[in-house]
Design a protein around this motif. Structure first.
Motif, PDB file in Angstrom:
ATOM      1  N   MET A   1       0.846  -1.230  -0.066  1.00 55.80           N
ATOM      2  CA  MET A   1      -0.021   0.193  -0.117  1.00 55.80           C
ATOM      3  C   MET A   1       0.979   1.192  -0.160  1.00 55.80           C
ATOM      4  N   ALA A   2       1.254   1.869  -1.115  1.00 57.52           N
ATOM      5  CA  ALA A   2       2.259   2.895  -1.434  1.00 57.52           C
ATOM      6  C   ALA A   2       1.355   4.191  -0.853  1.00 57.52           C
ATOM      7  N   PHE A 111      -6.998 -15.157   2.518  1.00 54.92           N
ATOM      8  CA  PHE A 111      -6.307 -14.664   1.368  1.00 54.92           C
ATOM      9  C   PHE A 111      -5.935 -13.098   1.567  1.00 54.92           C
ATOM     10  N   ASP A 112      -6.979 -12.444   2.164  1.00 52.71           N
ATOM     11  CA  ASP A 112      -6.642 -11.007   2.363  1.00 52.71           C
ATOM     12  C   ASP A 112      -5.730 -10.656   3.486  1.00 52.71           C
ATOM     13  N   VAL A 113      -5.410 -11.809   4.236  1.00 47.07           N
ATOM     14  CA  VAL A 113      -4.171 -11.751   5.311  1.00 47.07           C
ATOM     15  C   VAL A 113      -2.975 -11.567   4.672  1.00 47.07           C
ATOM     16  N   VAL A 114      -2.910 -12.439   3.661  1.00 41.39           N
ATOM     17  CA  VAL A 114      -1.630 -12.738   2.749  1.00 41.39           C
ATOM     18  C   VAL A 114      -1.177 -11.509   2.109  1.00 41.39           C
ATOM     19  N   LYS A 115      -2.456 -10.972   1.740  1.00 43.50           N
ATOM     20  CA  LYS A 115      -2.185  -9.719   0.871  1.00 43.50           C
ATOM     21  C   LYS A 115      -1.836  -8.600   1.724  1.00 43.50           C
ATOM     22  N   LYS A 117       0.392  -8.465   4.269  1.00 40.67           N
ATOM     23  CA  LYS A 117       1.501  -8.498   4.941  1.00 40.67           C
ATOM     24  C   LYS A 117       2.193  -7.105   4.496  1.00 40.67           C
ATOM     25  N   PRO A 118       3.082  -6.534   5.457  1.00 49.02           N
ATOM     26  CA  PRO A 118       3.696  -5.396   5.241  1.00 49.02           C
ATOM     27  C   PRO A 118       4.814  -5.645   4.321  1.00 49.02           C
ATOM     28  N   ALA A 239      -3.913  -2.584   9.304  1.00 48.95           N
ATOM     29  CA  ALA A 239      -3.827  -1.580   8.163  1.00 48.95           C
ATOM     30  C   ALA A 239      -3.939  -1.898   6.867  1.00 48.95           C
ATOM     31  N   GLY A 240      -2.906  -3.119   6.723  1.00 53.89           N
ATOM     32  CA  GLY A 240      -3.102  -3.781   5.227  1.00 53.89           C
ATOM     33  C   GLY A 240      -4.430  -4.375   5.175  1.00 53.89           C
TER      34      GLY A 240
END
Length: 503
Positions: A1-2, A111-115, A117-118, A239-240
């Motif tokens: 998340m830039a 799957f959302d948790v995997v995405k 990750k910082p 936050a992710g």
């Protein structure tokens, strides 16, 4: 998340809810006075571009409406916040799926948790300018002084980042810091907060506590830091989850901590256990000046990094409405599914902004047995850490609109016998900012059962509630325009009449 603060400022401006103030303004009192008037009328976010004594602009009131708070989380409507809450509830208290549909839904969350990750940035924007040692001068940051009797200038929307010296698990919180000198500040946190726990553990191990302050981040990350989560979960991960992709982090220059890579300012320092200074007084969320703290932990900073031409993001506390109240309203929606999962009988709950967003709660239940309202109130107080400080819990029936003050007051006055339906729990832990308590830090809780009573709660029959004939009501609704009343609503309560215009 830039994403970063500047991206959100641009979004708010594109949607016509940002005003750039080019007139010269003072960070002492003047900026807060202007901003407070905008908050009172649900006005736009403000970017002060000409701040007396500083080359850096100040952004304030970015989250001054519920609408903009939703925008910060890539949402358009408050109802979407409850969907997010369901996702978080699955992670906080996962249960084995009983149906294929539940397994699929839980799989999507994983799957959302995997995405989420910082990610790590090697050349972060927050390191564009690096100042160390004698070059550190915190007075160059345009901190504001909101109220006349405040003890000094403050940082209010900085992410305060610490780490457990044994487990290495970080904590990200939003705590107030007071400027003490060109390279020191005091931090004000409650003893139950993560930073305070980390300081106690560092003291037990004979170590200094490393601390980083990240100022000027995307508001979504602030929302994640304000969310109460279990101590073994990361705010970066949340936050992710909020944003749909991992937060970009960067290693600090002088300490072993990570901060959002796009932060406008990063302050790096340490706290020596036992080294304290006087903090306060300051205007606080209760609507009063908080007490002076003569034992506030002192932070010594040895490094400041920032972006080129940084923007200083700030806010201030006080009697609602304030930005913190809008954040609380959004979090209220997120908590709702989590609370339902922990206390199954709760249908809905509401923390009125006017009650400081946590001092009073209205909860509704679908009553099935005597004494259920009291049980629901007791369960509420223990469901999430921040509910420990809720003084009043009002329990109503499921058909009461808990966000309509007229309905809640009607339930209170028509269904409550104070002798029978009010119960008080003395000597509960409270925050020391509540002057109403006889002993600061210790106070009572009150539960009010405003539900319809059933035996053996009452020994007489309850009267039937007055309701319209359903057939006649349907006919009137069909013929409303025929009556020549099409330009008027059909008797629905207007929440704006009761101070709930949160735009």
């Amino acid at each position: 998340m830039a994403r970063d603060l500047r991206e959100f400022i641009n979004l708010v401006e594109q949607r016509g809810q940002l005003r750039r103030i080019k007139a010269l303004v003072a960070p002492e009192l003047e900026i807060a006075e202007i901003s407070n008037r905008m908050l009172q009328c649900g006005g736009p976010a403000l970017l002060f571009e000409n701040v007396k004594g500083s080359p850096h602009p100040i952004a304030v009131n970015l989250l001054g409406t519920l609408e903009r708070t939703c925008w910060s989380m890539d949402m358009e409507h408050p109802e979407e916040l409850e969907t997010l809450g369901k996702k978080l509830g699955m992670l906080q208290q996962p249960k084995p799926p009983k149906k294929i549909s539940q397994a699929i839904e839980f799989g999507k969350v994983l799957f959302d948790v995997v995405k989420a990750k910082p990610q790590r940035d090697l050349l972060p924007a927050c390191h564009q300018v690096v100042l160390k040692g004698d070059d550190v001068d915190l007075t160059q940051i345009p901190m504001i002084q909101p109220y006349p009797q405040d003890g000094g200038k403050v940082v209010t929307l900085g992410l305060v980042i610490t780490k457990d010296c044994e487990t290495g698990i970080p904590n990200v919180g939003v705590y107030r810091l007071q400027l003490q000198s060109k390279n020191t500040m005091t931090v004000q946190w409650l003893s139950v907060r993560g930073g305070a726990r980390h300081l106690r553990k560092a003291a037990e191990n004979g170590k200094k506590l490393e601390i980083a302050i990240a100022i000027g981040v995307h508001p979504l990350i602030i929302m994640a830091a304000a969310t109460p989560i279990p101590v073994d979960l990361s705010e970066w991960l949340f936050a992710g989850l909020y944003g749909g992709s991992g937060v970009h982090l960067a290693k600090c220059k002088t300490i072993d901590l990570e901060v959002p890579a796009a932060s406008e300012f990063v302050l790096e320092g340490t706290i020596t256990p036992g080294e304290v200074a006087t903090d306060g007084p300051f205007g606080d969320h209760m609507g009063y000046y908080g007490p002076v703290n003569d034992a506030a932990p002192l932070v010594r900073f040895q490094c400041v990094t920032h972006r080129k031409d940084p923007i200083y993001l700030t806010t201030f506390s006080g009697r609602p409405p304030k930005e913190e109240a809008m954040i609380a309203i959004a979090l209220n929606r997120i908590y709702t599914p989590i609370l339902r999962q922990q206390v199954s009988e709760i249908v809905d709950f509401f923390l009125p902004m006017e009650a400081l967003s946590y001092k009073a709660a209205v909860i509704s239940i679908k009553k099935a047995y005597p004494g259920q309202a009291r049980r629901a109130a007791m369960a509420f107080w223990t469901a999430l850490p921040q509910f420990t400080y809720t003084k009043f819990v009002i329990v109503v029936d499921h058909d009461i609109n808990i966000r309509d003050p007229r309905q809640v007051i009607w339930a209170l006055t028509s269904k409550v016998d104070p002798t029978r339906d009010v119960f008080i729990l003395p000597d509960n832990p409270f925050d020391s900012l509540d002057f109403a308590n006889e002993k600061l830090g210790l106070g009572g809780r009150m539960g009010i059962d405003a539900t319809t009573k059933i035996p053996p709660e009452t020994d007489h029959q309850w009267g039937d509630e007055l309701k319209s004939d359903p057939d006649v009501a349907a006919m009137v609704e069909r013929r409303w325009s025929e009556y020549g009343l099409g330009d008027l609503d059909m008797g629905e309560a207007d929440p704006n009449l009761f101070g709930y215009d949160i735009r």
